[in-house]
Write a protein that holds these residues in place. Structure first.
Motif, PDB file in Angstrom:
ATOM      1  N   PHE B 208      43.654  48.492  41.734  1.00 60.27           N
ATOM      2  CA  PHE B 208      43.159  48.244  43.100  1.00 60.27           C
ATOM      3  C   PHE B 208      42.188  49.327  43.541  1.00 60.27           C
ATOM      4  N   SER B 209      42.529  50.591  43.226  1.00 63.66           N
ATOM      5  CA  SER B 209      41.714  51.716  43.708  1.00 63.66           C
ATOM      6  C   SER B 209      40.331  51.730  43.055  1.00 63.66           C
ATOM      7  N   VAL B 210      40.218  51.088  41.907  1.00 61.69           N
ATOM      8  CA  VAL B 210      38.927  51.031  41.234  1.00 61.69           C
ATOM      9  C   VAL B 210      38.177  49.740  41.574  1.00 61.69           C
ATOM     10  N   ARG B 211      38.946  48.659  41.708  1.00 58.86           N
ATOM     11  CA  ARG B 211      38.333  47.372  42.019  1.00 58.86           C
ATOM     12  C   ARG B 211      37.850  47.287  43.468  1.00 58.86           C
ATOM     13  N   HIS B 212      38.612  47.883  44.365  1.00 58.15           N
ATOM     14  CA  HIS B 212      38.265  47.829  45.791  1.00 58.15           C
ATOM     15  C   HIS B 212      38.204  49.241  46.358  1.00 58.15           C
ATOM     16  N   PRO B 213      37.279  50.056  45.830  1.00 59.26           N
ATOM     17  CA  PRO B 213      37.276  51.480  46.179  1.00 59.26           C
ATOM     18  C   PRO B 213      37.106  51.734  47.681  1.00 59.26           C
TER      19      PRO B 213
ATOM     20  N   PRO C 346      43.728  30.580  47.285  1.00 56.64           N
ATOM     21  CA  PRO C 346      43.388  30.152  45.927  1.00 56.64           C
ATOM     22  C   PRO C 346      43.793  28.699  45.633  1.00 56.64           C
ATOM     23  N   HIS C 347      44.844  28.214  46.285  1.00 62.54           N
ATOM     24  CA  HIS C 347      45.254  26.829  46.058  1.00 62.54           C
ATOM     25  C   HIS C 347      44.395  25.866  46.874  1.00 62.54           C
ATOM     26  N   LEU C 348      43.982  26.308  48.045  1.00 61.84           N
ATOM     27  CA  LEU C 348      43.186  25.432  48.908  1.00 61.84           C
ATOM     28  C   LEU C 348      41.743  25.326  48.412  1.00 61.84           C
ATOM     29  N   GLU C 349      41.216  26.454  47.951  1.00 62.38           N
ATOM     30  CA  GLU C 349      39.793  26.475  47.585  1.00 62.38           C
ATOM     31  C   GLU C 349      39.547  26.683  46.097  1.00 62.38           C
ATOM     32  N   GLY C 350      40.601  26.949  45.329  1.00 60.98           N
ATOM     33  CA  GLY C 350      40.415  27.202  43.898  1.00 60.98           C
ATOM     34  C   GLY C 350      40.265  28.684  43.608  1.00 60.98           C
ATOM     35  N   LEU C 351      40.838  29.126  42.491  1.00 63.54           N
ATOM     36  CA  LEU C 351      40.774  30.549  42.128  1.00 63.54           C
ATOM     37  C   LEU C 351      39.343  30.998  41.827  1.00 63.54           C
ATOM     38  N   ASP C 352      38.517  30.048  41.363  1.00 61.95           N
ATOM     39  CA  ASP C 352      37.131  30.420  41.058  1.00 61.95           C
ATOM     40  C   ASP C 352      36.397  30.883  42.322  1.00 61.95           C
ATOM     41  N   GLU C 353      36.727  30.254  43.446  1.00 63.52           N
ATOM     42  CA  GLU C 353      36.062  30.627  44.711  1.00 63.52           C
ATOM     43  C   GLU C 353      36.702  31.854  45.361  1.00 63.52           C
ATOM     44  N   THR C 354      37.951  32.119  45.013  1.00 60.61           N
ATOM     45  CA  THR C 354      38.729  33.111  45.772  1.00 60.61           C
ATOM     46  C   THR C 354      39.219  34.257  44.895  1.00 60.61           C
ATOM     47  N   GLN C 355      38.550  34.459  43.743  1.00 56.52           N
ATOM     48  CA  GLN C 355      39.138  35.364  42.739  1.00 56.52           C
ATOM     49  C   GLN C 355      39.341  36.803  43.194  1.00 56.52           C
ATOM     50  N   SER C 356      38.618  37.258  44.194  1.00 56.89           N
ATOM     51  CA  SER C 356      38.819  38.639  44.642  1.00 56.89           C
ATOM     52  C   SER C 356      40.061  38.789  45.517  1.00 56.89           C
ATOM     53  N   LEU C 357      40.510  37.697  46.106  1.00 59.49           N
ATOM     54  CA  LEU C 357      41.622  37.822  47.058  1.00 59.49           C
ATOM     55  C   LEU C 357      42.895  38.389  46.419  1.00 59.49           C
ATOM     56  N   PRO C 358      43.374  37.817  45.299  1.00 58.00           N
ATOM     57  CA  PRO C 358      44.624  38.368  44.747  1.00 58.00           C
ATOM     58  C   PRO C 358      44.504  39.811  44.276  1.00 58.00           C
ATOM     59  N   THR C 359      43.278  40.270  43.979  1.00 62.35           N
ATOM     60  CA  THR C 359      43.143  41.648  43.502  1.00 62.35           C
ATOM     61  C   THR C 359      43.074  42.649  44.650  1.00 62.35           C
ATOM     62  N   ALA C 360      42.820  42.155  45.871  1.00 57.85           N
ATOM     63  CA  ALA C 360      42.601  43.074  46.990  1.00 57.85           C
ATOM     64  C   ALA C 360      43.924  43.513  47.613  1.00 57.85           C
ATOM     65  N   THR C 443      33.108  62.810  36.329  1.00 60.46           N
ATOM     66  CA  THR C 443      32.953  61.676  37.238  1.00 60.46           C
ATOM     67  C   THR C 443      33.324  60.391  36.536  1.00 60.46           C
ATOM     68  N   LEU C 444      33.939  59.522  37.251  1.00 61.72           N
ATOM     69  CA  LEU C 444      34.272  58.202  36.761  1.00 61.72           C
ATOM     70  C   LEU C 444      34.198  57.285  37.972  1.00 61.72           C
ATOM     71  N   SER C 445      32.958  56.922  38.283  1.00 67.18           N
ATOM     72  CA  SER C 445      32.731  56.098  39.470  1.00 67.18           C
ATOM     73  C   SER C 445      33.502  54.792  39.311  1.00 67.18           C
ATOM     74  N   PRO C 446      34.021  54.183  40.354  1.00 62.16           N
ATOM     75  CA  PRO C 446      34.004  54.624  41.740  1.00 62.16           C
ATOM     76  C   PRO C 446      35.176  55.517  42.151  1.00 62.16           C
ATOM     77  N   TRP C 447      36.086  55.829  41.216  1.00 57.85           N
ATOM     78  CA  TRP C 447      37.221  56.685  41.565  1.00 57.85           C
ATOM     79  C   TRP C 447      36.741  58.028  42.106  1.00 57.85           C
ATOM     80  N   THR C 448      35.761  58.612  41.402  1.00 57.73           N
ATOM     81  CA  THR C 448      35.380  59.981  41.743  1.00 57.73           C
ATOM     82  C   THR C 448      34.370  60.078  42.891  1.00 57.73           C
ATOM     83  N   ASN C 449      33.994  58.950  43.481  1.00 60.42           N
ATOM     84  CA  ASN C 449      33.150  59.067  44.674  1.00 60.42           C
ATOM     85  C   ASN C 449      33.874  59.815  45.783  1.00 60.42           C
ATOM     86  N   THR C 450      35.173  59.600  45.875  1.00 63.25           N
ATOM     87  CA  THR C 450      35.911  60.283  46.937  1.00 63.25           C
ATOM     88  C   THR C 450      37.120  61.055  46.412  1.00 63.25           C
TER      89      THR C 450
END
Lengths: 223, 281, 471
Positions: B208-213, C346-360, C443-450
């Motif tokens: 999560f921390s990398v995917r949604h930084p 994801p069930h209403l609109e399909g996982l292809d349209e909503t793929q970022s939701l479960p990862t957030a 550095t290992l962006s985006p982890w190391t940005n902050t």
């Protein structure tokens, strides 16, 4: 295939697969957590009063003998001139003295919608009972006390008998066997209309009554 | 449909204690031996925390077994949605702890994976039963020290003020939030303070921390503020993921100076009682 | 890492940077969390009630096909017309044809998330029928030409000043940063509309199969006006909203209002069991119920995903979600935001349209902890992540499964598996890594940005334990 059949088929097929996998229909759950000790009328009415007061409902206690007098006092105090009553109301005659008009809800709403929305200041309805836990009035609108009586006038005065208070909604449903037959509309009312949609600031009287007055008739035998 | 595994039977309700943070937890009596599962983060980044855990267990008179072939609990693949990959790695771990000893883990997160998610991972496979039995032997290390070892601690350190960060997995999966506190409360010169919003996630969440930084950063920034506001000398966590996240953010944030010395709770405790030496890593 | 631009990523990044928006959500969510906590003062009773709530919902779902038929039969007996729709388009068609038949030009609406789900207002506007929202929050959102940012508090993203600007600009009232004044003005503006509307359209909180009763939960009275004053009432609900017995509504109502806003009960609990009878003096002359599928039968096929359908839409999951609090409802980009949205959309609109939701989600579990019907939201998020990586999409029930099974990611996880499956190769790798620690990138962006990266230890835990064992 109709949408109905398509939906039901999909559901039934899934159910059939579950059952073929050894699933069984579960028994009704235990409602043990809904039980509360029955505390007698007085503590119940006190709890109801305390709960309904928290949401700006007013409770005025009276006895059967003084009921008319109490209701009249409420009307005077709130300076109500145009009152909506059921055609079967016992008060039709007795309020004439100080009201400009008592309007009876005796014809279909279509004939006098504007008058109801614009002119009526208050209504008096009966209640089927109350719920202590949540400070709630139970209403079953009927031919003689239609639905809008408790909704459109800015002040709603409800007569509640102390003996008709149940500890919880669940007790009420069970006690009165509601599942055996429901009216076209049944209502739980807990305070005047309210909203908190503007930055969570509580504001009363958004669409329904601005004031709710509960005239609580105490049981004389317990006095 | 049957037994739905997420809904406990109503009979459970009667036995729920008032303190829902520890409902129905059963502990064994103090064993002679335990297995330690080190976790990959401890292995690579925080070995001192692992060693401290081992020393504390030994201090309590428990012999520690460490199967050398252990690697990772499988959580990274599991939470990324690579179930097959997670299963292979989890299976490799399950085959290494064959005696009936408890398995203690210096991390709520990896412990939560092994205790709560292995059964789900192997549900309906031939390893179903094995995963169930394995998961029942998993304990979080601080929790084990408090509830099983009954370890007396003598504080040898100077007066200090400490903010404890409790992880989501220790709170909601392992239900061990109070154990870290209990351990620290035995240290007489440690003044333990609780930050505001202590129950809120620090924003790590693995991938999560990398995917949604940007969201993760907003969360860890707030966590830094809450920890800094306690004016504690440093902060502790018993989860390496949170530690990496919060400490890493503190090192980049000018206003979070004191939090840069944040360390694993086990290292801190071991040093305070003289089991290890020196300052934090 | 997916490097293509992701609309969710863009929206959430913008939302996180919007200080005013974040402040609005933070204070609102803090307030709602506190109210819920106070409303459930007895935590043991809460847990028992949650178990009952989950059981009641689960049992109703187990019997869903039979209960839907029972509900339909009971409602028809009482004169309610029942319609079924598989898709949003079908639902819109049904409502449009009722409207045409009634020659209606104006619909007044009570709050209904399902009507948002099918984008009803826009669709009705296309055939020249005005839909006016009457819930104060929905009214505000409609005036602003926005969508709800929260399923219980639709206008929670706006503060009093912003609403004062909006009402002044759109309705011509005096600009006053006074919630009471603005509420009173909205009352006056909407009263006339209740009288004039031809149709009232509402959602449904619970539909009772046993008695054929539609239950609505609300505080304002707009729901009661909507369902009572116009001569036609159309109710719309997802097929999962049915419960078996009337008594089932008691625990669910208690859980719903306390979880949502910390109220012991809402001002109104409105139970509708049919249109006006011949001798009655008010109430709608006809009542229609539209039952919508829209991906719900898909969830129903799967023993685990089925749990999503237990939801009673209290919004406690979003109120307690650290992600929702920071990005607000609009950033999700779909009708239902927050944790429930992530497992529902994801069930209403399909996982292809909503793929970022479960990862957030950091899978912190705050949502499942407060869910009044014990939906294991984090587990379902993990499950949907699995579906998104499904190696054989054909065998999955989930629309859009396998969408992420491409590029380097599966290869990396295969390598990861190989590395962690065997102790010897793992130790070889980790020992090598720690020996080469001086080569570790800074550095290992985006982890190391902050954040800084933690330093690899000189000797791994394995090495240290091995060394001890040899002593």
């Amino acid at each position: 295939m109709s949408a109905r059949d398509a939906i039901l088929n999909a559901l039934q097929q899934a159910s059939a697969i579950r059952i073929s996998n050894g699933d069984t229909i579960p028994e009704r759950p235990s409602f043990k957590v809904m039980h509360r000790d029955y505390q007698g009328h007085r503590p119940l009415s006190q709890q109801l009063e305390s709960m309904i007061s928290k949401v700006k409902g007013e409770v005025i206690r009276t006895s059967q003998g003084k009921l008319d007098e109490t209701v009249q006092a409420v009307l005077r105090e709130k300076n109500i001139k145009r009152l909506l009553l059921s055609p079967e109301s016992p008060y039709i005659q007795s309020f004439d003295a100080f009201l400009d008009e008592t309007r009876l809800y005796d014809e279909a709403i279509e004939n006098w919608k504007s008058e109801l929305f614009n002119d009526i200041e208050a209504s008096i309805t009966s209640t089927l009972g109350g719920i202590a836990e949540t400070g709630t009035l139970v209403l079953w609108p009927s031919v003689s006390e239609p639905r809008l009586m408790s909704l459109v006038p800015p002040i709603h005065i409800a007569i509640l008998y102390e003996s008709q208070i149940q500890p919880t909604f669940w007790h009420f449903l069970r006690h009165q066997k509601w599942s055996e037959g429901m009216p076209t509309n049944a209502l739980l009312i807990s305070g005047p209309s309210k909203t908190a949609d503007i930055e969570q600031t509580l504001a009363y009287g958004v669409h329904g009554p601005k004031e709710l007055v509960v005239v609580l008739v105490e049981e004389e035998s317990e006095e | 449909m049957p037994v739905h595994h997420f809904i406990p039977d109503d009979s459970l309700v009667d036995s729920l204690s008032d303190d829902l943070s520890s409902p129905l937890k059963l502990y064994p009596s103090k064993p002679k031996k335990v297995y330690v599962f080190g976790t990959c983060l401890v292995d690579l980044f925080y070995p001192e925390a692992g060693m401290s855990g081992v020393l504390l267990l030994e201090h309590a008179g428990v012999e520690v077994l460490f199967p050398q072939d252990q690697t990772c609990c499988g959580q990274p693949a599991y939470t990324s949605g690579y179930k097959e990959e997670a299963r292979s790695v989890a299976l490799a771990q399950m085959s290494l702890f064959n005696e009936e000893y408890p398995i203690v883990v210096p991390s709520g997160s990896c412990g939560g994976m092994m205790k709560m998610h292995y059964p789900r991972l192997f549900e309906g496979t031939e390893y179903d039963q094995q995963a169930q039995e394995f998961s029942e032997r998993i304990y979080e290390l601080t929790d084990f020290l408090v509830h099983v070892c009954d370890l007396p601690l003598v504080d040898q350190g100077e007066q200090t003020k400490i903010a404890l960060h409790t992880s989501c997995s220790s709170r909601r999966e392992m239900k061990t939030t109070d154990s870290g506190k209990a351990l620290l409360k035995q240290l007489k010169n440690v003044n333990l303070v609780e930050p505001e919003k202590v129950t809120e996630c620090c924003g790590f969440g693995g991938a999560f921390s990398v995917r949604h930084p940007e969201i993760s950063n907003a969360m860890v920034k707030d966590k830094l503020d809450h920890l800094s506001n306690t004016k504690a000398d440093t902060f502790l966590s018993s989860d390496c993921g949170c530690l990496m996240n919060i400490k890493g953010a503190a090192e980049k944030d000018k206003s979070a100076l004191t939090l840069r010395s944040g360390e694993h709770l086990l290292s801190f405790v071991a040093r305070r009682v003289g089991l290890i030496e020196g300052g934090s890593e | 890492m997916n490097t293509t631009t992701d609309p969710f990523q863009e929206r959430s990044e913008a939302a996180v940077k919007d200080k005013k928006l974040r402040a609005n959500f933070l204070s609102a969510m803090n307030g709602l969390m506190e109210k819920r906590d106070l409303a459930f003062d007895d935590k043991t009773q809460l847990e028992a009630l949650r178990i009952l709530g989950a059981q009641v919902r689960q049992n109703s779902l187990v019997k869903l096909p039979e209960l839907l038929v029972e509900l339909e039969t009971k409602l028809i007996q009482k004169g309610v017309q029942v319609h079924w729709a598989q898709t949003p388009t079908e639902a819109v068609d049904i409502i449009q044809s009722i409207t045409l038949k009634e020659k209606a030009t104006k619909i007044i609406k009570g709050k209904s998330m399902v009507s948002e789900e099918i984008h009803l207002n826009d669709k009705m506007e296309q055939i020249g029928v005005e839909c006016l929202e009457s819930d104060l929050g929905e009214y505000i959102v409609q005036l602003a030409k926005e969508t709800p940012s929260h399923i219980v508090m639709p206008a929670i993203h706006k503060n009093t000043a912003e609403i004062a600007d909006l009402l002044h600009e759109k309705t011509g009232i005096e600009r006053k940063e006074d919630a009471l004044y603005m509420t009173e003005q909205a009352r006056l503006q909407l009263r006339q509309n209740f009288m004039e509307a031809d149709i009232g359209l509402s959602g449904v909180n619970f539909a009772v199969a046993e008695t054929g009763t539609l239950c609505l939960v609300e505080n304002e009275g707009n729901g009661r006006l909507t369902t009572t004053v116009p001569k036609t009432h159309i109710a719309i609900m997802g097929i999962e909203k049915v419960v078996e017995k009337l008594e089932d509504t008691a625990p669910l109502l208690s859980l719903l209002t306390r979880s949502a806003t910390g109220q012991p009960i809402t001002t109104y609990f409105n139970m509708i069991s049919g249109p006006r009878k011949e001798d009655e003096l008010d109430g709608p002359e006809s009542v229609h119920l539209v039952l919508l599928d829209h991906g719900r039968t898909q969830m129903y096929q799967d023993d685990e995903l089925l749990d999503t359908l237990r939801c009673i839409r209290c919004a406690a999951c979003m109120n307690h979600c650290p992600v929702y609090t920071r990005i607000g409802g609009h950033a999700y980009g779909f009708t239902y935001p927050g944790p429930i949205g992530k497992i529902l959309m994801p069930h209403l609109e399909g996982l292809d349209e909503t793929q970022s939701l479960p990862t957030a989600s950091s899978l912190c579990g705050a949502c499942a902890e407060v869910c009044p019907v014990k939906i294991p939201i984090p587990d379902l998020l993990v499950r949907l992540r699995e579906e998104a990586n499904h190696p054989n999409a054909q065998s999955s029930n989930v629309k859009g499964a396998g969408v992420k099974r491409r590029g380097m990611e599966p290869v990396i996880w295969s390598m990861w598996r190989w590395w962690h499956q065997g102790g010897t190769r793992y130790r070889l790798m980790t020992t090598t890594l720690s020996r080469l620690r001086f080569l570790q990138p800074g550095t290992l962006s985006p982890w190391t940005n902050t954040r800084t990266l933690p330093k690899l230890a000189k000797k791994t835990f394995h090495q240290q334990m091995n060394a001890r064992a040899k002593k």
